[in-house]
Design an enzyme around this catalytic site. Structure first.
Site, PDB file in Angstrom:
ATOM      1  N   LYS A 118       0.825  -1.214   0.000  1.00  0.00           N
ATOM      2  CA  LYS A 118       0.000   0.000   0.000  1.00  0.00           C
ATOM      3  C   LYS A 118       0.857   1.260   0.000  1.00  0.00           C
ATOM      4  CE  LYS A 118      -4.206  -1.951   1.963  1.00  0.00           C
ATOM      5  NZ  LYS A 118      -5.272  -1.819   2.975  1.00  0.00           N
ATOM      6  N   LYS A 200      -5.307 -10.281  -8.511  1.00  0.00           N
ATOM      7  CA  LYS A 200      -6.562 -10.438  -7.794  1.00  0.00           C
ATOM      8  C   LYS A 200      -7.551  -9.355  -8.199  1.00  0.00           C
ATOM      9  CE  LYS A 200      -8.233 -10.901  -3.030  1.00  0.00           C
ATOM     10  NZ  LYS A 200      -7.836 -10.832  -1.604  1.00  0.00           N
ATOM     11  N   LYS A 203     -11.214  -3.584  -6.196  1.00  0.00           N
ATOM     12  CA  LYS A 203     -12.134  -2.453  -6.281  1.00  0.00           C
ATOM     13  C   LYS A 203     -11.476  -1.255  -6.950  1.00  0.00           C
ATOM     14  CE  LYS A 203     -14.486  -3.437  -1.853  1.00  0.00           C
ATOM     15  NZ  LYS A 203     -14.690  -2.920  -0.487  1.00  0.00           N
TER      16      LYS A 203
END
Length: 333
Positions: A118, A200, A203
């Site tokens: 992140k 993966k 969103k």
């Protein structure tokens, strides 16, 4: 512990109210949460405090939290069988996280791969909360004395940290926390992007055809299935080396509940176009009740807010009892 349903294992699950819910979220978590309601004493949490580790528009975050509550109910979360609430409504989450922060070595936290991932994606907002995220996640779980946590492969490391800090705390201060075990589904835990089957489903991915969202129209589902990446080979078979096709077949497998042999026989001698059309039809039929339930819930003014508040009131005594025990054990009285 307070509030435990007799004879049932308590399981905690959390989901962030950011972005829109897609097939990966549904198949990897929500569908299995719904199906486990008879088996477990389930506590489901909308983890909005976790969401602010990246910059959020306040009004959007508030709206998304309630929208996610409506979506979970539309998917089949039953408040008579489970508990559903918004994380920030229970102050003990943040309070326990501070106690855990003071008992987690920097080295353990530094090894968390999600922080590194992140941080690389948001280099202008590498904040302390992002670094300490696993401590809050541990507090979420340990507050409710959960013995099981459904996790994908990418969350196993965080659960191991939770287990480690709980074990050390119990050893050093006295018995306080249940040590949770991971619950990992055999299939569906890692649904990949339709346009990038090596990654993966996410969103935040920008591709127009990357993900199928639960509120997508039938037309959008057909379009996305048609454009889903496959390969230039022939034969519709479960072959993990053929990432795009394998991903689509796993989705079809879960929704139809057919065996792999039966699916391969169904599409023997047929092309990708035929299979993708069949997949789109299955998805449209399967997701229609969710879309209809969601629309109905959204029309009932104030209902979602009331249900989520009732959920918080239901689990708050458990959180308070655990935090009070931890607080006393470390001398915070």
């Amino acid at each position: 512990m307070t509030g435990k349903i007799a004879g049932k294992r308590r399981v905690f699950s959390g989901i962030q109210p950011t972005g829109d819910i897609h097939l990966g979220n549904y198949l990897g978590a929500i569908k299995q949460w719904v199906e486990s309601q008879e088996l477990y004493d389930n506590i489901f949490c909308i983890v909005n405090s976790h969401a602010i580790t990246t910059r959020q528009d306040p009004a959007t975050l508030r709206a998304k939290s309630y929208e996610l509550g409506a979506m979970l109910l539309a998917c089949g979360i039953d408040m008579d069988k489970s508990s559903l609430f918004i994380q920030s409504e229970i102050d003990e989450h943040a309070a326990l996280a501070w106690i855990l922060d003071c008992n987690i070595p920097m080295g353990d936290m530094s090894r968390m791969t999600q922080f590194k991932d992140k941080s690389s994606k948001n280099p202008k907002n590498i904040n302390v909360g992002l670094f300490n995220y696993p401590a809050l996640m541990a507090a979420d779980i340990l507050l409710y004395q959960a013995s099981g946590v459904p996790v994908g492969e990418d969350q196993k490391q965080h659960l191991e940290l939770t287990r480690d800090v709980a074990t050390r705390f119990n050893r050093d201060f006295g018995e306080c926390f249940t040590i949770p075990e991971p619950i990992i589904p055999k299939i569906g835990a890692r649904v990949m992007g339709l346009d990038t089957p090596e990654s993966k489903m996410s969103k935040s991915a920008k591709g127009e055809n990357h993900a199928i969202f639960l509120l997508d129209s039938p037309e959008a589902i057909v379009r996305k299935c048609k454009k889903a990446v496959t390969d230039s080979q022939s034969g519709i078979i479960f072959d993990e080396s053929r990432a795009g096709l394998y991903n689509l077949l796993c989705i079809y497998e879960i929704f139809t509940q057919q065996s792999r042999a039966a699916i391969e026989a169904e599409f023997a001698g047929k092309g990708y176009g035929h299979f993708k059309a069949a997949l789109a039809e299955v998805l449209i039929d399967s997701l229609r009740p969710i879309r209809e339930n969601y629309a109905r819930l959204q029309r009932e003014g104030g209902y979602i807010e009331r249900i989520l508040q009732e959920g918080a009131d239901k689990v708050r005594p458990i959180a308070k009892a655990t935090y009070q025990r931890a607080k006393e054990l470390v001398g915070l009285v």
